[in-house]
Design a protein around this motif. Structure first.
Motif, PDB file in Angstrom:
ATOM      1  N   GLY A  61      27.323  -8.254  16.061  1.00  0.00           N
ATOM      2  CA  GLY A  61      28.369  -8.639  15.125  1.00  0.00           C
ATOM      3  C   GLY A  61      29.457  -7.612  14.943  1.00  0.00           C
ATOM      4  N   TYR A  66      33.777  -9.587  20.570  1.00  0.00           N
ATOM      5  CA  TYR A  66      32.330  -9.732  20.415  1.00  0.00           C
ATOM      6  C   TYR A  66      31.754 -10.091  21.781  1.00  0.00           C
ATOM      7  CZ  TYR A  66      33.484  -9.775  15.484  1.00  0.00           C
ATOM      8  OH  TYR A  66      33.970  -9.428  14.252  1.00  0.00           O
ATOM      9  N   GLU A 103      28.901 -12.801  21.999  1.00  0.00           N
ATOM     10  CA  GLU A 103      29.266 -14.159  21.543  1.00  0.00           C
ATOM     11  C   GLU A 103      28.022 -14.930  21.099  1.00  0.00           C
ATOM     12  OE1 GLU A 103      31.559 -15.680  24.923  1.00  0.00           O
ATOM     13  OE2 GLU A 103      33.388 -15.125  23.883  1.00  0.00           O
ATOM     14  N   ARG A 104      27.296 -14.354  20.148  1.00  0.00           N
ATOM     15  CA  ARG A 104      26.022 -14.942  19.719  1.00  0.00           C
ATOM     16  C   ARG A 104      26.200 -16.126  18.783  1.00  0.00           C
ATOM     17  NH1 ARG A 104      24.841  -9.291  19.766  1.00  0.00           N
ATOM     18  NH2 ARG A 104      23.123  -8.789  21.191  1.00  0.00           N
ATOM     19  N   THR A 105      27.335 -16.201  18.105  1.00  0.00           N
ATOM     20  CA  THR A 105      27.527 -17.273  17.125  1.00  0.00           C
ATOM     21  C   THR A 105      28.838 -17.991  17.402  1.00  0.00           C
ATOM     22  OG1 THR A 105      28.752 -15.887  15.552  1.00  0.00           O
ATOM     23  CG2 THR A 105      26.332 -15.862  15.398  1.00  0.00           C
ATOM     24  N   GLU A 106      28.995 -19.170  16.810  1.00  0.00           N
ATOM     25  CA  GLU A 106      30.247 -19.913  16.950  1.00  0.00           C
ATOM     26  C   GLU A 106      31.410 -19.146  16.340  1.00  0.00           C
ATOM     27  OE1 GLU A 106      30.931 -22.649  18.657  1.00  0.00           O
ATOM     28  OE2 GLU A 106      28.878 -22.466  19.387  1.00  0.00           O
ATOM     29  N   GLU A 107      31.146 -18.388  15.276  1.00  0.00           N
ATOM     30  CA  GLU A 107      32.201 -17.602  14.650  1.00  0.00           C
ATOM     31  C   GLU A 107      32.693 -16.506  15.596  1.00  0.00           C
ATOM     32  OE1 GLU A 107      34.862 -16.190  11.621  1.00  0.00           O
ATOM     33  OE2 GLU A 107      33.934 -18.102  12.163  1.00  0.00           O
ATOM     34  N   GLU A 108      31.771 -15.846  16.311  1.00  0.00           N
ATOM     35  CA  GLU A 108      32.180 -14.819  17.255  1.00  0.00           C
ATOM     36  C   GLU A 108      32.982 -15.416  18.404  1.00  0.00           C
ATOM     37  OE1 GLU A 108      28.780 -12.579  18.479  1.00  0.00           O
ATOM     38  OE2 GLU A 108      28.494 -11.655  16.502  1.00  0.00           O
ATOM     39  N   LYS A 109      32.596 -16.594  18.857  1.00  0.00           N
ATOM     40  CA  LYS A 109      33.372 -17.267  19.905  1.00  0.00           C
ATOM     41  C   LYS A 109      34.770 -17.622  19.402  1.00  0.00           C
ATOM     42  CE  LYS A 109      29.214 -19.311  21.974  1.00  0.00           C
ATOM     43  NZ  LYS A 109      28.491 -20.576  22.230  1.00  0.00           N
TER      44      LYS A 109
END
Length: 315
Positions: A158, A287, A290-296
């Protein structure tokens, strides 16, 4: 098996052997894709010598893994074409003498043919007396991004990648004016505009992004001597690959995002000569995991780099 079928089988076997040889090469090629930075140095009227402070700026830019350098020389509008063409080449020669000769690839003197402005004042003429130095840098392997290091070990999930002091993040809900209280100090810095985000696969921003675009428009209008590079990015792909723009079905989504910002500003009165746009594909991820949709979503972005600021220039 007939002769036709045998011929097909032989051709397929040749193709299979060729692909066995070519596949490792094709997989390696993306690692050689290059990113570029541009440095602009300026000259006194009718002179081709570089001022000491400009030479220091040039020396500080010679870092990282450079693969090529291109030089483009310019002058103001005073004098004829032949004289200014020669002066532009002399300025290029001065800059080239300070660079590794083996890296210099292209040298072009444009003289007074491609001004940034109308040459209507001494400030505008000074802006045109310049050499543009384009540094081509080798892009790193997937995960690090071109020109931006990967997140340090132990940094935790994150956290944005990179720690370069030239990267400045505009916090969510903050005004871009907060960063530009001293515009001259922002030259050379790259500003990540977190609140300009895009729909996946499209080059148009999400509706809530337009207030940041309008803040950028006001900033450029109030500072007519400011010049910027607009840099577009996509998510969810290896670093050296760009994405398909679902609005046009062309594989240039990162460039299309940067161009949208460029067109938005230009159509509202900002001179096109003060801006450049370029797409960097999926490189330089904020990021990398890119573990989460927010990071993407945050990797689908546009950022701006302030390349110059002339306090008395006019739009």
């Amino acid at each position: 098996m007939g002769p036709y079928a045998k011929g097909i089988g032989a051709a397929l076997e040749v193709l299979r052997r060729q692909m066995k040889i070519l596949l490792p090469i094709l997989l390696f090629l993306p690692l050689l894709v290059r990113a570029q930075d541009t440095l602009v140095v300026h000259f006194a009227y009718n002179r081709s010598e570089l001022a000491p402070d400009e030479a220091v700026r040039l020396d500080s830019a010679l870092r990282g893994s450079l693969s090529r350098i291109d030089l483009y020389g310019y002058t103001d509008s005073i004098g004829g074409n032949r004289y200014n063409d020669s002066l532009a080449l002399a300025r290029i020669h001065t800059v080239k003498s300070l660079l590794p000769d083996s890296l210099v690839h292209t040298t072009v003197g444009f003289g007074k043919k491609r001004p940034l402005n109308d040459n209507a004042s001494e400030e505008e003429r000074a802006a045109n007396r310049r050499v543009e130095i384009v540094f081509w840098r080798i892009a790193g392997p997937a995960g690090g991004g071109a020109g931006r290091p990967a997140a340090p070990a132990g940094g935790g999930a994150g956290r944005p990648a990179g720690t370069a002091d030239t990267i400045v993040e505009l916090p969510p809900a903050a005004s871009i004016d907060d960063l530009f209280k001293d515009p001259a100090s922002m030259v050379g810095k790259t500003i990540i505009l977190r609140d300009i985000n895009f729909f996946g696969g499209h080059h148009k921003p999400e509706p809530e992004s337009y207030h940041v675009l309008n803040d950028l428009l006001k900033l450029m209008s109030r500072n007519p001597g400011m010049q910027i590079d607009i840099q577009g990015f996509v998510c969810c792909l290896p670093d050296t690959i760009d994405a398909l723009d679902l609005d046009t079905y062309i594989i240039n989504l990162s460039e299309a995002r940067a161009k949208f910002i460029y067109d938005y500003l230009k159509n509202r009165g900002i001179a096109g000569g003060r801006m450049r746009f370029e797409g960097y594909g999926a490189s330089q991820k904020l990021y990398p995991a890119e573990r989460t949709e927010e990071e993407k979503r945050l990797n689908r972005r546009v950022q701006i780099k302030v390349t110059a600021w002339y306090p008395k220039a006019s739009q």
